[in-house]
Design a protein around this motif. Structure first.
Motif, PDB file in Angstrom:
ATOM      1  N   PHE A 143      22.007   5.173 -18.649  1.00 31.73           N
ATOM      2  CA  PHE A 143      22.175   4.582 -19.973  1.00 31.73           C
ATOM      3  C   PHE A 143      23.155   5.458 -20.725  1.00 31.73           C
ATOM      4  N   LEU A 144      24.246   4.858 -21.157  1.00 31.61           N
ATOM      5  CA  LEU A 144      25.254   5.608 -21.905  1.00 31.61           C
ATOM      6  C   LEU A 144      25.420   4.989 -23.288  1.00 31.61           C
ATOM      7  N   LEU A 167      14.037   4.498 -19.207  1.00 30.30           N
ATOM      8  CA  LEU A 167      13.513   4.093 -20.513  1.00 30.30           C
ATOM      9  C   LEU A 167      13.292   5.306 -21.414  1.00 30.30           C
ATOM     10  N   ALA A 168      12.739   6.378 -20.825  1.00 31.40           N
ATOM     11  CA  ALA A 168      12.522   7.584 -21.634  1.00 31.40           C
ATOM     12  C   ALA A 168      13.850   8.065 -22.207  1.00 31.40           C
ATOM     13  N   THR A 169      14.890   8.084 -21.369  1.00 33.25           N
ATOM     14  CA  THR A 169      16.218   8.513 -21.824  1.00 33.25           C
ATOM     15  C   THR A 169      16.743   7.597 -22.933  1.00 33.25           C
ATOM     16  N   THR A 170      16.610   6.314 -22.698  1.00 33.56           N
ATOM     17  CA  THR A 170      17.157   5.359 -23.659  1.00 33.56           C
ATOM     18  C   THR A 170      16.470   5.489 -25.016  1.00 33.56           C
ATOM     19  N   PHE A 171      15.151   5.544 -25.002  1.00 28.21           N
ATOM     20  CA  PHE A 171      14.438   5.614 -26.281  1.00 28.21           C
ATOM     21  C   PHE A 171      14.720   6.923 -27.007  1.00 28.21           C
ATOM     22  N   ARG A 172      15.031   7.968 -26.254  1.00 29.39           N
ATOM     23  CA  ARG A 172      15.360   9.247 -26.884  1.00 29.39           C
ATOM     24  C   ARG A 172      16.673   9.136 -27.665  1.00 29.39           C
ATOM     25  N   HIS A 173      17.517   8.188 -27.316  1.00 31.61           N
ATOM     26  CA  HIS A 173      18.797   8.029 -28.002  1.00 31.61           C
ATOM     27  C   HIS A 173      18.688   7.281 -29.329  1.00 31.61           C
ATOM     28  N   VAL A 174      17.537   6.694 -29.604  1.00 29.68           N
ATOM     29  CA  VAL A 174      17.444   5.850 -30.802  1.00 29.68           C
ATOM     30  C   VAL A 174      17.369   6.722 -32.057  1.00 29.68           C
ATOM     31  N   PRO A 205      21.730  -6.540 -32.515  1.00 26.73           N
ATOM     32  CA  PRO A 205      22.380  -6.366 -31.206  1.00 26.73           C
ATOM     33  C   PRO A 205      22.894  -4.955 -30.949  1.00 26.73           C
ATOM     34  N   ASN A 206      22.822  -4.098 -31.990  1.00 23.12           N
ATOM     35  CA  ASN A 206      23.296  -2.722 -31.808  1.00 23.12           C
ATOM     36  C   ASN A 206      22.215  -1.782 -31.304  1.00 23.12           C
ATOM     37  N   GLN A 207      21.018  -2.297 -31.098  1.00 22.69           N
ATOM     38  CA  GLN A 207      19.928  -1.408 -30.687  1.00 22.69           C
ATOM     39  C   GLN A 207      20.102  -0.914 -29.254  1.00 22.69           C
ATOM     40  N   ASP A 208      19.470   0.234 -28.986  1.00 28.81           N
ATOM     41  CA  ASP A 208      19.601   0.853 -27.662  1.00 28.81           C
ATOM     42  C   ASP A 208      18.650   0.294 -26.599  1.00 28.81           C
ATOM     43  N   PRO A 209      17.364   0.069 -26.904  1.00 32.53           N
ATOM     44  CA  PRO A 209      16.450  -0.312 -25.816  1.00 32.53           C
ATOM     45  C   PRO A 209      16.802  -1.626 -25.096  1.00 32.53           C
ATOM     46  N   PRO A 210      17.292  -2.668 -25.777  1.00 36.65           N
ATOM     47  CA  PRO A 210      17.489  -3.923 -25.034  1.00 36.65           C
ATOM     48  C   PRO A 210      18.351  -3.823 -23.782  1.00 36.65           C
ATOM     49  N   PRO A 211      19.508  -3.144 -23.797  1.00 38.48           N
ATOM     50  CA  PRO A 211      20.268  -3.093 -22.538  1.00 38.48           C
ATOM     51  C   PRO A 211      19.465  -2.470 -21.388  1.00 38.48           C
ATOM     52  N   ALA A 212      18.728  -1.402 -21.691  1.00 38.62           N
ATOM     53  CA  ALA A 212      17.937  -0.758 -20.630  1.00 38.62           C
ATOM     54  C   ALA A 212      16.852  -1.704 -20.133  1.00 38.62           C
ATOM     55  N   LEU A 213      16.195  -2.389 -21.059  1.00 40.96           N
ATOM     56  CA  LEU A 213      15.141  -3.328 -20.656  1.00 40.96           C
ATOM     57  C   LEU A 213      15.736  -4.498 -19.873  1.00 40.96           C
ATOM     58  N   LEU A 214      16.947  -4.898 -20.241  1.00 42.38           N
ATOM     59  CA  LEU A 214      17.596  -6.011 -19.530  1.00 42.38           C
ATOM     60  C   LEU A 214      17.882  -5.653 -18.081  1.00 42.38           C
ATOM     61  N   VAL A 215      18.349  -4.436 -17.827  1.00 43.34           N
ATOM     62  CA  VAL A 215      18.652  -4.093 -16.428  1.00 43.34           C
ATOM     63  C   VAL A 215      17.383  -3.881 -15.614  1.00 43.34           C
ATOM     64  N   LEU A 216      16.259  -3.684 -16.303  1.00 43.85           N
ATOM     65  CA  LEU A 216      14.981  -3.571 -15.585  1.00 43.85           C
ATOM     66  C   LEU A 216      14.345  -4.953 -15.393  1.00 43.85           C
ATOM     67  N   ASP A 217      15.062  -5.997 -15.768  1.00 44.69           N
ATOM     68  CA  ASP A 217      14.558  -7.376 -15.678  1.00 44.69           C
ATOM     69  C   ASP A 217      13.250  -7.554 -16.455  1.00 44.69           C
ATOM     70  N   ALA A 218      13.183  -6.931 -17.602  1.00 45.63           N
ATOM     71  CA  ALA A 218      11.956  -7.003 -18.400  1.00 45.63           C
ATOM     72  C   ALA A 218      11.672  -8.424 -18.849  1.00 45.63           C
ATOM     73  N   ARG A 219      10.384  -8.722 -18.949  1.00 47.36           N
ATOM     74  CA  ARG A 219       9.955 -10.014 -19.500  1.00 47.36           C
ATOM     75  C   ARG A 219       9.145  -9.705 -20.744  1.00 47.36           C
ATOM     76  N   ILE A 220       9.047 -10.676 -21.582  1.00 42.58           N
ATOM     77  CA  ILE A 220       8.416 -10.431 -22.858  1.00 42.58           C
ATOM     78  C   ILE A 220       7.260 -11.430 -23.017  1.00 42.58           C
TER      79      ILE A 220
END
Lengths: 149, 765, 294
Positions: free
Chosen positions: C183-184, C94-101, C121-136
């Protein structure tokens, strides 16, 4: 922006033609369209609501039939609609062509050319293009559905 | 040369602190009592007839004070050279973004709201977007009749050419030929010939400050104008002509300029702002949004460039024929010249005895093009330097070797016949090659590419400056030229401090309005260090002479026995008279401050130029096409560097602008409309995108600026796109003939190349 | 911009009451990096703008807390998440992903909840949160509900959030053992750009086989998406180059990218394959050297 769609409608060409040139009836197949009334010969007024996410457009506009060529089964319509609150709108020109496939099977082809006006043109064009593309596709589906039901 | 105290020091920008602390008040920051805000409704059509305009509902909106249309204005066209642009569209709109109706209201929001209540009915007309298509007989005409359009004579400071204005070719604004030698005889000597065509899209200047204008009309009719314009005196003349009044009825006031890069030389919204102020009876401010800037600013000309070159058996160029087609968009009004004068670089800094360059500027239904840093040159040099590599490849020569065989050397005549002194072309290229380690081994998918350019210092129009000394001996230099961020004020401060041998901070530099400063052409064309610098030298000389006379009188010594030395006068008796003492003595007797104005007109033509050689090193990811610029070497043949800090700022800023042009920047025009209308979609390089930058200065002592300085402002941005494209070819064997060099284009070209080689292999087996 | 009423309630209860009262006429303002632009363009014209500034010290909305996994308050800025020692230690992905924003200026203003609700849909955090099975976790005056992030995104800029609801926290469950992530973000233009394609991958190994793989993409369709076919193809397989290559190729059928200034549909589809493969390879490498962190 140009779009092309086609779909097959399970009905004879003439039936489909008569349905499509009855504008108030046909317009209901365009998602979001309401209150279509005739204002003159081949002239109509109507309203269309489009939403994507927080953006809610209410386009008020006019539609006119430019060409009705039953010999070639081709109709051309033009619409101009504006959302006064946003300060933008669209100019659309659409050409509908009917090709008979078999006895009760007609292919409807729609060629659309749309131009965004004012503030609407400033929003991300690619997303609007996708949205417009979907609206035309859904219209084609709705027409097909109308005759299936 | 004697050692210098102030000149040569890395002095920071004099106006820098006010800019970085937010104290600088730009045109957009100006507030006046009763100020209204202006906005324009713009055309959504690239070409259409205006059928009707209904402004009644906008006029009825509370807070709206003026709504004007083109039909209500005097039928007077405006422009910098060609007067071909109506202030607001009349009858016809010619590009998406053209101003149709203007509104002034008590707030920007009310003005925007008023625009939504204006109904314009258009009837679409056939449009043309491509300049080559626009020249065809059957092309729609962007302007039905240009016979009533006026323009001044072609100025004599530009390279002489065969100039044909509005020739009988569809949509062509100007057709210019530059020739030298005998082109047919040249090609007859050629062992081989090569022809290539390149395409360059429009790019925006990318300044931070969008165009802004403020107009206030005094009760007696005198007009006060504040405008993002780098040439206030020229703007005053154009503005007065647009209003049909004498120039002295207009004062162009000063405000800092937040970046120019060539784009701040027009009146933009100034005239419509005046008409709104006149109609409303209140001052009006107009500030363009960045969307308006990208949609309807004055970007660099898009171009189609065809080069044909003949080479002899020894790899020496014997003839070059260039056909350059520039789209100037819907109006030609935004450029100060009839043609795109960078066109003279179509032969490059190479020895070639026979040259013919044919340049077209062509109307199209697109955003009008204007000037941008080295106008025309990056487009042409992308073609010229890519063409050089393509030829070298065909000849089996290393690109460096091919250039070294052909670069100008001392004693050569330049391709169009100019005779330069102290040619340092080869030396500059060799210095770049050495720094970039040309020829050193590379890892896979790495490549190096060269780009070259030369540009002479700006030497047109008079410059002047007034140096004053007050009762307390403080020195103030007043210039009429805007500092667009290049550091010109700082250079002038250094010149005064150097000549008077006083500390830098004891000299103030201010920009005067057109009512207070002496006449000055202003910033542009790499001219200020040279021209304003020499005018400042002249002012200092006059001040020294004037003060020496006063000092002599005070010291009761003949003038010729008094000398000025570092803030004081000394006579042959060894008596000293400090400047403050002299000025205190003059107080009450003379009208203070004392003012001395220096003027300067350059000798024409320039006898020196400056060469620039750039080498890009890239790495290409073959799986994605992504091009990473690893290193950029930029070598410059310079004169005395008056200020190494501002000089380096120009070198680096230009190089980065070149990187943007090479890799990411382009206005994407679809159906005539710019579609990437936000800076989120129009990608300017950021600080994170800068490669390793190496600057090499090849020093020379032949410059026309004070202390033998040359120019640097429009050098480092020009050849970068070509260097990058050549490096991509070196890395992966893919040649792009159009800009920018995007990953997708490289990827697609790589796939085509792979498919071709597969087919060939199959053919061989 | 069109006139609106701005309110800055002191408590979450008041915010929810206002949302209930004004429904679609109200908009919630957190960092403002998305909404304010749309308002300036007149495309969104709320009658009421509810500023959340006063809730910036609310523990629920503004803190990052360990909780088996982690909970992240919706008002945490991107910069807070990027620089949080807890996140860097527990969920470096997550730290890596948010640094890319975008850029540091945007990250300092933009909040987690705000960006999820914006649903670009172009944002960076959602894919990372999705693979962490995040809930909202979503709240309204009528109570709270928790949904999977994958069910939250509905379409371009559209979510499952009702007008009277507010995102309060993002809940990240504990992650499997021996897990590696990557995260790429493919940025062929400038570094502050949106991704041309973005891929997040999480791979947990059981000895020499992939026990679990989660792959998600951004800038690849109308919503951020999980690449289920790729995941299935990896499950239970040894992570050989052939397996990864074949699995990544399946992503081409799962994406439905938009042609825009960052690339054509065809190019983005090809790049989805390239970066899916690279992300899996990286995640596998990380899993092999995993120290238990994700």
């Amino acid at each position: 922006m140009n779009f092309e769609h086609s779909c097959t409608v399970p009905v004879a060409r003439e039936t489909l033609w008569n349905f499509l040139i009855d504008v108030p009836q046909m317009a209901i197949c365009v998602p979001g369209v309401s209150e279509v009334v005739a204002t003159g010969e081949d002239q109509y007024a109507g309203r269309m609501k489009i939403t994507f996410g927080p953006i809610r457009l209410t386009l008020q506009g006019e539609l006119s039939i430019q060409e009705l060529d039953q010999i070639n089964w081709r109709a051309v319509g033009r619409a101009e609609a504006n959302d006064r609150r946003v300060g933008g709108g669209v100019h659309i020109s659409a050409e509908l062509t009917l090709v008979e496939q078999e006895e009760a099977q007609t292919q409807l082809s729609i060629q659309t050319e749309a131009r965004l006006m004012g503030k609407l043109g400033e929003f991300g064009q690619p997303v609007i293009r996708k949205k417009a593309d979907r609206i035309v596709a859904e219209f084609a589906r709705n027409v097909a559905k109308h005759f299936k039901e | 040369m004697a050692s210098l105290a102030s000149v040569g020091q890395p002095a920071g920008h004099v106006e820098g602190p006010s800019k970085v602390t937010g104290q600088a008040r730009y045109t957009a920051d100006i507030r006046l009592p009763g100020l209204l805000y202006g906005k324009c409704l713009r055309s959504p059509f690239p070409h259409a007839r205006i059928v009707s305009i209904d402004t009644s509902q906008a006029k009825a909106l509370a807070g709206v004070h003026a709504v004007i249309t083109g039909a209500e204005l005097p039928d007077r066209r405006i422009g910098r050279f060609f007067l071909d642009k109506p202030v607001l569209a009349r009858d016809v709109v010619r590009f998406v973004g053209e101003k149709v109706v203007a509104v002034a209201a008590e707030s920007m929001d009310i003005a925007e709201e008023a625009l939504t209540r204006i109904a314009v009915e258009y009837e679409a007309l056939p449009a043309v977007f491509d300049p080559v298509e626009a020249m065809q007989e059957d092309a729609p005409r962007v302007h039905a009749d240009t016979s009533t359009y006026t323009h001044p004579p072609v100025p004599d400071f530009v390279h002489p050419g065969d100039d044909r204005l509005y020739p009988d070719i569809p949509n062509v604004v100007s057709q210019v030929f530059y020739t030298h030698g005998d082109i047919e005889a040249g090609f007859a000597q050629a062992a081989r010939e090569f022809t290539h065509t390149f395409t360059i899209p429009p790019v925006h200047q990318g300044y931070i400050e969008p165009h802004a204008s403020v107009v206030q009309i005094e009760p007696d009719g005198k007009v006060n104008l504040w405008i993002s314009n780098k040439t206030p005196f020229v703007a005053r003349a154009q503005f007065a002509a647009a209003l049909g009044v004498a120039e002295d009825r207009v004062c162009v006031n000063t405000a800092p300029i937040g970046g120019d890069f060539g784009g701040k030389g027009s009146l933009m919204d100034g005239v419509v702002c005046y008409h709104l102020a006149a109609a409303a009876g209140r001052p009006v401010k107009m500030v363009m949004s960045y969307t308006e800037e990208l949609l309807a600013g004055n970007p660099r000309h898009p171009a189609v460039i065809t080069l044909r070159t003949g080479v002899d058996a020894n790899g020496r160029i014997v003839a070059r024929k260039a056909r350059l087609v520039f789209s100037c968009g819907a109006y030609s009004a935004f450029t100060p010249l009839h043609t795109v004068h960078g066109s003279v670089h179509a032969a490059g800094p190479y020895r070639m005895p026979n040259v013919e360059i044919e340049v077209f500027r062509v109307y199209t239904n697109t955003v009008p093009a204007g000037h941008m840093r080295a106008p025309g040159a990056p487009q042409i040099v992308f073609g010229v330097e890519s063409h050089m590599d393509l030829i070298a490849q065909e000849l089996g020569l290393d690109p460096l070797e091919f250039r070294l065989r052909n670069t100008l050397i001392e004693g050569d005549a330049a391709p169009l016949g100019e005779k330069w002194k102290k040619i340092r072309c080869k030396e500059t290229l060799e210095a770049a090659a050495k720094e970039a380690k040309w020829g050193a081994e590379k890892t896979a998918n790495r490549g190096r590419g060269i780009g070259m350019y030369d540009r002479e210092p700006g030497a047109f129009g008079p410059s002047s400056a007034t140096l004053s000394i007050a009762a307390d001996a403080t020195l103030t230099l007043m210039t009429g030229a805007a500092d667009t961020g290049t550091g010109s004020y700082t250079i002038l401060q250094q010149v005064v401090a150097e000549e008077l041998q006083v500390p830098l901070e004891s000299v103030r530099v201010v920009q005067g309005s057109t009512d207070s400063a002496p006449w000055e052409v202003g910033a542009g064309g790499s001219r200020l260090t040279h021209m304003a610098g020499q005018a400042t030298l002249a002012a200092v000389q006059r001040l020294k002479e004037g003060l020496t006379a006063f000092a002599a009188r005070h010291m009761e010594t003949p003038s010729e026995q008094v000398a000025y030395r570092a803030g004081e006068f000394v006579n042959t008796n060894g008596q000293h008279l400090a400047l403050p003492t002299l000025m205190a003595a003059l107080a009450g007797r003379e009208e203070l401050p004392l003012r001395y104005t220096g003027e300067y007109v350059a000798e024409d033509p320039m006898d020196v130029t400056s060469f620039c050689a750039q080498i890009a090193e890239v790495e290409v990811d073959p799986a994605t096409g992504q091009v990473t610029l690893q290193k950029l070497t930029t070598a410059h043949d310079v004169g005395t560097v008056l200020n190494p800090l501002t000089h380096q700022g120009q070198v680096e800023g230009g190089a980065i602008q070149g990187v943007g042009h090479a890799l990411t920047e382009h206005l994407i025009v679809q159906d005539g409309a710019v579609t990437n209308v936000h800076l989120g979609d129009y990608k300017l390089p950021t600080s994170m995108d800068i490669p390793e930058l190496k600057t090499v200065l090849v020093e020379s002592d032949a410059g026309p600026a004070p202390y033998a300085g040359k120019a640097i402002g429009e050098h480092s941005n020009v050849a970068v796109p070509a260097a990058v494209a050549n490096a991509v070819f070196d890395a992966v064997g893919v040649r792009l003939m159009d800009l920018p060099v995007t990953a997708e284009k490289v990827y697609t070209a790589l796939r085509e190349k792979t498919a071709r080689s597969r087919t060939m292999r199959r053919g061989n087996s | 911009m069109i006139a609106f009423e701005y309110v800055e309630p002191e408590s979450l209860e008041e915010v929810l009451a206002l949302l209930e009262q004004h429904g679609e006429d109200a908009k919630v303002l957190a960092g403002g990096t998305g909404l304010i632009n749309l308002m300036k363009q007149r495309l969104v014209q709320p009658a009421y703008l509810i500023g959340l500034r006063q809730l910036a010290r609310s523990p629920e909305l503004a803190e990052i807390r360990p909780n088996g996994g982690l909970t992240i308050g919706a008002l945490c800025s991107h910069r807070t998440i990027e620089t949080s020692a807890l996140i860097q230690h527990r969920l470096p992905l997550l730290a890596t992903t948010f640094r890319h924003v975008a850029s540091v200026r945007i990250r300092t203003a933009a909040t987690l909840g705000g960006s999820l609700a914006h649903a670009d849909p172009n944002q960076d955090p959602p894919p990372a949160l999705l693979v962490l099975d995040a809930r909202i976790r979503i709240q309204s005056r009528h109570g709270a509900r928790e949904i999977e992030l994958g069910d939250f995104f509905v379409d371009y800029y559209e979510t499952a959030l009702e007008p009277e609801e507010l995102i309060t926290t993002v809940v990240i469950p504990p992650q499997p053992a021996d897990t590696g992530t990557a995260f790429l973000k493919f940025l062929p233009q400038t570094h502050d750009d949106y991704a041309t394609i973005a891929v997040a991958a999480l791979v947990s190994l059981d000895g020499d086989t992939i026990a679990q793989a989660r792959i998600a993409l951004g800038a690849a369709a109308a919503t951020p998406l999980r690449a289920r076919a790729v995941e299935t193809a990896l499950q239970g397989q040894a992570p050989t180059p052939q397996v990864i290559h074949a699995a990544a190729a399946l992503v081409a059928e799962e994406v439905d990218p938009l042609a825009d200034f960052r690339g054509s549909v065809e190019y983005k589809r090809d790049m989805a394959v390239v970066f899916t493969q690279r992300a899996i390879e990286q995640a596998v490498t990380h899993a092999r050297g995993a120290s238990g962190n994700v």
